[in-house]
Design an enzyme around this catalytic site. Structure first.
Site, short mmCIF file in Angstrom:
data_model
loop_
_atom_site.label_atom_id
_atom_site.label_comp_id
_atom_site.label_asym_id
_atom_site.label_seq_id
_atom_site.Cartn_x
_atom_site.Cartn_y
_atom_site.Cartn_z
N LEU A 215 0.82 -1.21 0.00
CA LEU A 215 0.00 0.00 0.00
C LEU A 215 0.85 1.26 0.00
CD1 LEU A 215 -2.73 1.46 0.25
CD2 LEU A 215 -2.58 1.14 2.74
N HIS B 214 -0.84 -3.97 -6.08
CA HIS B 214 -0.45 -3.92 -4.67
C HIS B 214 -1.54 -4.51 -3.79
CE1 HIS B 214 -3.03 -0.85 -2.71
NE2 HIS B 214 -3.25 -0.49 -3.97
N CYS B 215 -1.14 -4.90 -2.60
CA CYS B 215 -2.08 -5.26 -1.53
C CYS B 215 -1.61 -4.49 -0.30
CB CYS B 215 -2.14 -6.78 -1.33
SG CYS B 215 -0.54 -7.58 -1.14
N ALA B 216 -1.76 -5.03 0.87
CA ALA B 216 -1.33 -4.29 2.06
C ALA B 216 0.19 -4.26 2.16
CB ALA B 216 -1.94 -4.91 3.31
#
Length: 201
Positions: free
Chosen positions: A22, A99-101
């Site tokens: 993120l 993206h993710c976290a």
């Protein structure tokens, strides 16, 4: 707030395909410098502040995709891969950040799936390619099982869903499989420890 004085924590998997967490979305100057025109957020409930040069149409959010072994990432792949195709196959100048976290599991699994289905890579090769750009890449075991099903189905997502569900058997949760694998690993460790003790004696 992210300290943008720190290095941009993003890896380029292939030209125009980037993966990160993120925090990568906060570096407006770096997004612009790398000509990132699209962002794929492989997670829900993350606050992503889009720069002015990325429109809402250029941002795909995979809502409700959890980083959990029981999460069914196959259900999201048609949308995700079509979105990536628009950037990577139907243009020559655009780029995309997935993206993710943390940029470890969900985003990596999506990128692996694209490499497998569009670049005809094996799962091993796809994961190695991503890890060269992002060494911490490590999809959870449930995602690995689903990507394995995708490979066995020769990239056909519909068939992969069927293969994956058949492997789960009578609604056996992936967490049960993980538990059995942990028990097997613990048994191996115990046997190794016992063998080492015997050798010492």
């Amino acid at each position: 707030p992210v300290d943008t004085d720190k290095p941009w924590d993003v890896g380029m998997i292939i030209p125009r395909l980037y993966v990160g967490g993120l925090s990568a979305t906060k570096y407006m100057a770096m997004l612009e410098e790398h000509k990132i025109s699209h962002i794929l957020t492989a997670a829900g409930r993350l606050v992503v502040e889009l720069p002015e040069f990325i429109t809402t149409d250029s941002h795909l959010v995979l809502e409700n995709l959890a980083d959990h072994p029981n999460a069914n990432i196959l259900e999201y792949l048609d949308r995700a891969l079509d979105f990536l195709d628009e950037v990577l196959l139907k243009s020559t100048s655009k780029a995309v950040l997935v993206h993710c976290a943390s940029g470890v599991s969900r985003s990596v699994a999506v990128c692996c799936a694209w490499l497998m289905t569009r670049q005809q890579m094996t799962l091993v090769d796809a994961l190695e390619t991503v890890r060269q750009a992002r060494p911490r890449a490590n999809p959870n075991l449930g995602f690995i099982h689903q990507l394995t099903a995708l490979e066995e189905s020769k990239g056909n997502i519909t068939f992969a869903k069927q293969v994956y569900m058949s492997k789960l058997g009578d609604q056996e949760a992936i967490t049960d499989i993980i538990q059995k694998q942990r028990e097997a690993a613990n048994n191996i460790h115990t046997r190794v420890d016992n063998l080492e003790n015997m050798i010492k004696q």
